[in-house]
Design an enzyme around this catalytic site. Structure first.
Site, short mmCIF file in Angstrom:
data_model
loop_
_atom_site.label_atom_id
_atom_site.label_comp_id
_atom_site.label_asym_id
_atom_site.label_seq_id
_atom_site.Cartn_x
_atom_site.Cartn_y
_atom_site.Cartn_z
CG HIS A 115 47.07 29.93 50.82
ND1 HIS A 115 47.70 28.97 50.08
CD2 HIS A 115 46.98 31.25 50.46
CE1 HIS A 115 48.49 29.87 49.26
NE2 HIS A 115 47.95 31.22 49.27
CG ASP A 135 46.81 32.58 41.08
OD1 ASP A 135 46.62 33.98 41.19
OD2 ASP A 135 47.60 31.94 41.77
NE ARG A 191 47.60 40.25 42.36
CZ ARG A 191 47.59 39.13 43.62
NH1 ARG A 191 47.62 37.99 43.24
NH2 ARG A 191 47.22 39.85 44.68
CB SER A 199 45.46 35.22 43.84
OG SER A 199 46.73 34.57 44.12
CE LYS A 207 47.94 30.43 44.80
NZ LYS A 207 48.07 31.50 44.49
N1 URA Z 1 49.05 34.33 48.40
C1 URA Z 1 48.56 33.95 47.16
O1 URA Z 1 48.42 32.61 46.61
N2 URA Z 1 47.88 34.97 46.40
C2 URA Z 1 47.83 36.32 46.70
O2 URA Z 1 47.39 37.19 45.87
C3 URA Z 1 48.46 36.56 48.06
C4 URA Z 1 48.90 35.71 48.81
#
Ligand code: URA
Length: 444
Positions: free
Chosen positions: A85, A164, A171, A186, A190
């Site tokens: 990620h 989220d 956000r 966040s 996930k």
């Molecule tokens: N990627 C995400 O999934 N969440 C964030 O807050 C920033 C980048």
């Protein structure tokens, strides 16, 4: 304290007044948001209070856990299931390259990706520029696809970290993105839910990143690594430079085309090399290479041989898209109108305001200004010059892909590019390396 005395405004007030929230208060608030008992405007007020006043490690852990357990938590119990990620950047398209590379090397990649956030592009928005590509499938199908194909790429479902999903879109449009506890919760809610045994985390730093300084990026890397270790995940965090777009393309379809070019071994060097590093890290965390360097060598081979491109084509086909997009780019939606921006004087490119570049792409329609906006896949930029490049007066700096109705806006954009977004110097500037540092932590 009994939760029956909790109210949204009392919890918001506590955080506003810089006090620590308890796990019960955080849980009550997040559950309320998901059940509809806490409204979105109350959530945004709490988000701003968290953004301004921060959270302790304990509060961040509680927030992450509540967001994670707001939905289903998968566990494949397979050491070769590894995801990656990114904390978000401009022109960051590595997922489309590293996921097929890693999968071609035997890693199982269960990617649950995000949409654009603030000035940064989103993996899900980009892949959806391939007509028919389904990013929302059931979790059952997600599990089946991973077991069968070894690679699956979807957006957030209502089952995975639903809290989220709501918070992310709030956000995005309320200036509450750049916060270490909010980003940690966040991303990790996930990533922990998708059942991987290890996670490679690309933490961006610089003008186009949410973490502008290396110190902030390191703090986020530590927060993310510690959260992963608490859940027995093998973790690799890599700090990478985001002071200019990654690769040359910015914009949804344009980035898909550039990713395919990388998979054909003819893409820009920066994005190619960093994708190999990230895929190599995934291969190493999966236990398929004894060192990161050996993982990189395997990744390079899968790229060179065309095995990674083949995996990407399979991914597109398996998720409902037409793999012919890889050989026929006219199947991808790209704006017909182009405007070229040229250098106002000779010199070296010494600065690129990368956050502004991301926002200009949003202005063209390539991202959202409010949650309900539809993303325009066709627009964006292709840069011909990057940091440190020498330019002659009148030489092409970039091409803007846009619609005819945007001509006036694009003319103003051209002026902004040459007066403030891209800066020039007489001498060659000193550049930061793309890969700044990395850390690996193994779970016990
Ligand atoms: N990627 C995400 O999934 N969440 C964030 O807050 C920033 C980048």
């Amino acid at each position: 304290m009994s939760t029956k005395n909790f109210t949204p405004s009392a919890i918001i007030k506590k955080k506003r007044d810089k006090k620590q929230l308890t796990k019960e208060e955080i849980q009550w608030f997040i559950n309320g948001l998901v059940d509809g008992k806490v409204s979105e405007y109350q959530m945004t007020a709490l988000l701003m209070a968290i953004y301004l006043n921060g959270m302790t490690t304990k509060e961040t852990a509680a927030l992450t856990d509540c967001m994670l357990y707001s939905g289903t938590v998968l566990d494949f119990n397979d050491p070769t299931v590894i995801d990656k990620h990114s904390t978000g950047g401009v022109g960051d398209k590595t997922s489309f390259i590293l996921a097929p590379i890693a999968a071609a090397c035997g890693v199982k990649v269960p990617m649950i990706a995000g949409r654009g956030l603030g000035h940064t592009g989103g993996t899900v928005d980009k892949i959806e520029s391939i007509k028919g590509f389904k990013t929302s499938i059931t979790l059952k199908q997600f599990e089946q696809r991973l077991k069968k194909d070894g690679i699956v790429l979807i957006g957030q479902t209502k089952d995975i970290a639903p809290a989220d999903k709501i918070i992310y879109s709030l956000r995005d449009v309320t200036a509450t993105v750049e916060s270490i506890p909010l980003i940690t919760a966040s991303i990790m809610s996930k990533k922990l839910a998708e059942g991987a045994s290890g996670i490679v985390m690309d933490i961006k730093t610089g003008q186009g990143a949410f973490m502008k300084t290396k110190a902030q990026a390191r703090a986020l890397a530590t927060s993310i690594r510690e959260t992963g270790l608490r859940f027995n995940k093998n973790m690799m965090t890599i700090l990478t430079d985001m002071n200019q777009p990654l690769g040359n393309a910015v914009g949804n379809s344009l980035e898909i085309i550039e990713s395919i070019e990388v998979l054909k071994n003819r893409g820009p060097k920066d994005i190619t090399e960093i994708s190999i590093d990230l895929a190599g890290g995934m291969i190493h965390l999966a236990g398929l290479a004894t060192t990161h360097e050996k993982g990189n060598a395997m990744a390079r081979k899968a790229l060179k041989s065309g095995a990674a491109l083949k995996k990407f084509e399979e991914l597109i086909k398996n998720q409902g898209g037409d793999p012919k997009v890889c050989s026929n780019y006219s199947l991808l939606p790209v704006a017909k109108q182009t405007t070229i921006v040229t250098a106002p004087a000779a010199g070296y490119v010494s600065n690129m305001n990368n956050e502004r570049i991301g926002l200009l792409c949003v202005d063209l329609g390539g991202g959202r200004k409010k949650a309900s906006d539809k993303v325009d896949f066709e627009v964006g930029f292709i840069f011909n010059k990057k940091l440190g490049d020498r330019v002659k007066k009148g030489e092409k700096l970039l091409t803007i892909y846009h619609h005819a109705k945007q001509n006036k806006m694009v003319q103003e954009m051209c002026g902004e590019f040459t007066s403030s977004v891209i800066k020039f110097s007489k001498t060659k500037p000193k550049l930061s390396p793309l890969l700044i540092e990395k850390k690996i932590s193994w779970s016990k």
